[in-house]
Design a protein around this motif. Sequence first.
Motif, mmCIF file in Angstrom:
data_model
loop_
_atom_site.group_PDB
_atom_site.id
_atom_site.type_symbol
_atom_site.label_atom_id
_atom_site.label_comp_id
_atom_site.label_asym_id
_atom_site.label_seq_id
_atom_site.Cartn_x
_atom_site.Cartn_y
_atom_site.Cartn_z
ATOM 1 N N LYS A 2 0.830 -1.240 0.184
ATOM 2 C CA LYS A 2 0.106 -0.021 0.092
ATOM 3 C C LYS A 2 0.881 1.409 -0.100
ATOM 4 N N CYS A 5 2.202 1.766 -3.659
ATOM 5 C CA CYS A 5 1.267 2.298 -4.290
ATOM 6 C C CYS A 5 1.263 4.013 -4.163
ATOM 7 N N THR A 26 -5.005 3.010 2.358
ATOM 8 C CA THR A 26 -3.805 3.288 1.079
ATOM 9 C C THR A 26 -3.865 4.919 0.690
ATOM 10 N N LEU A 110 -5.924 2.214 -6.542
ATOM 11 C CA LEU A 110 -4.804 1.690 -6.137
ATOM 12 C C LEU A 110 -5.098 0.300 -5.497
ATOM 13 N N ASP A 112 -3.466 -3.955 -4.630
ATOM 14 C CA ASP A 112 -1.892 -4.934 -4.589
ATOM 15 C C ASP A 112 -2.659 -5.979 -5.548
ATOM 16 N N ILE A 207 -3.170 1.378 -10.525
ATOM 17 C CA ILE A 207 -1.698 1.320 -9.819
ATOM 18 C C ILE A 207 -1.671 -0.231 -9.074
ATOM 19 N N ALA A 209 0.472 -2.706 -7.046
ATOM 20 C CA ALA A 209 1.654 -3.072 -6.190
ATOM 21 C C ALA A 209 1.915 -4.457 -6.032
ATOM 22 N N ILE A 214 6.062 -2.372 -9.391
ATOM 23 C CA ILE A 214 4.760 -1.612 -9.503
ATOM 24 C C ILE A 214 4.456 -1.520 -10.954
#
Length: 219
Positions: A2, A5, A26, A110, A112, A207, A209, A214
């Motif tokens: 996080k 990101c 995040t 954002l 993961d 985005i 991660a 990334i």
Amino acid sequence: MKKRCAKEALKMISDGMTVGLGGGSTIGFLIEEVKNAGKQIQAVTPSMNTEELCRKSGIVVLPLSQVEEIDVAFDGCDEVDWEFNALKSCGGIHTREKLVADMSQKYFLLADEAKYHEELKFEYPVTVEVLPSARSYVKRQLSLLGAQVRERMCDNKTGLTITDDGNYLMEARFIERQNAASLNDTLNAMTGIIGHGLFYKKATGVIVAGKDRIDIFQK
């Protein structure tokens, strides 16, 4: 992940921008990055928690009702697919979050890597914001669609959870994977539903991660 990101999102923010900020941990990390970098921005947020974090970090917050356009916005999600469609289930401010998305020139989610899928899996329920007078009707209609429906209750008092706009929240859990486009159309057309946590064709980028990388995907 996080935090990574948040660091990547910071690269898209320049001084003087009006930036949309959603809710969640995040976004909290992103606010911290903005503060540490000394970025001079104006924030717009649908979240009271995010607004408080911004003010504590010295970030100017503009009322959502007084903003016509946002340069770039960021938000978290529970699931997101390769077409940038997303499912946001844990909160209850989806209607305002979608307003921020529509106002933004760019709207990034954002996530993961565990949340990024070829198609939405619907492992989380779809949160639905419902007009109080339509409570029984919407609950029945969602059940007819095959959803297991649960009304969200307050943790600290007896009764249903009330949104900032005075509406009820329901959790519609679908056992079978849904077609995002079809479900979005159905929910949007259902009388009594004010908003919902299925974000169909709202985001312009994601985005993602991973443990050692990334990735940025955008239209």
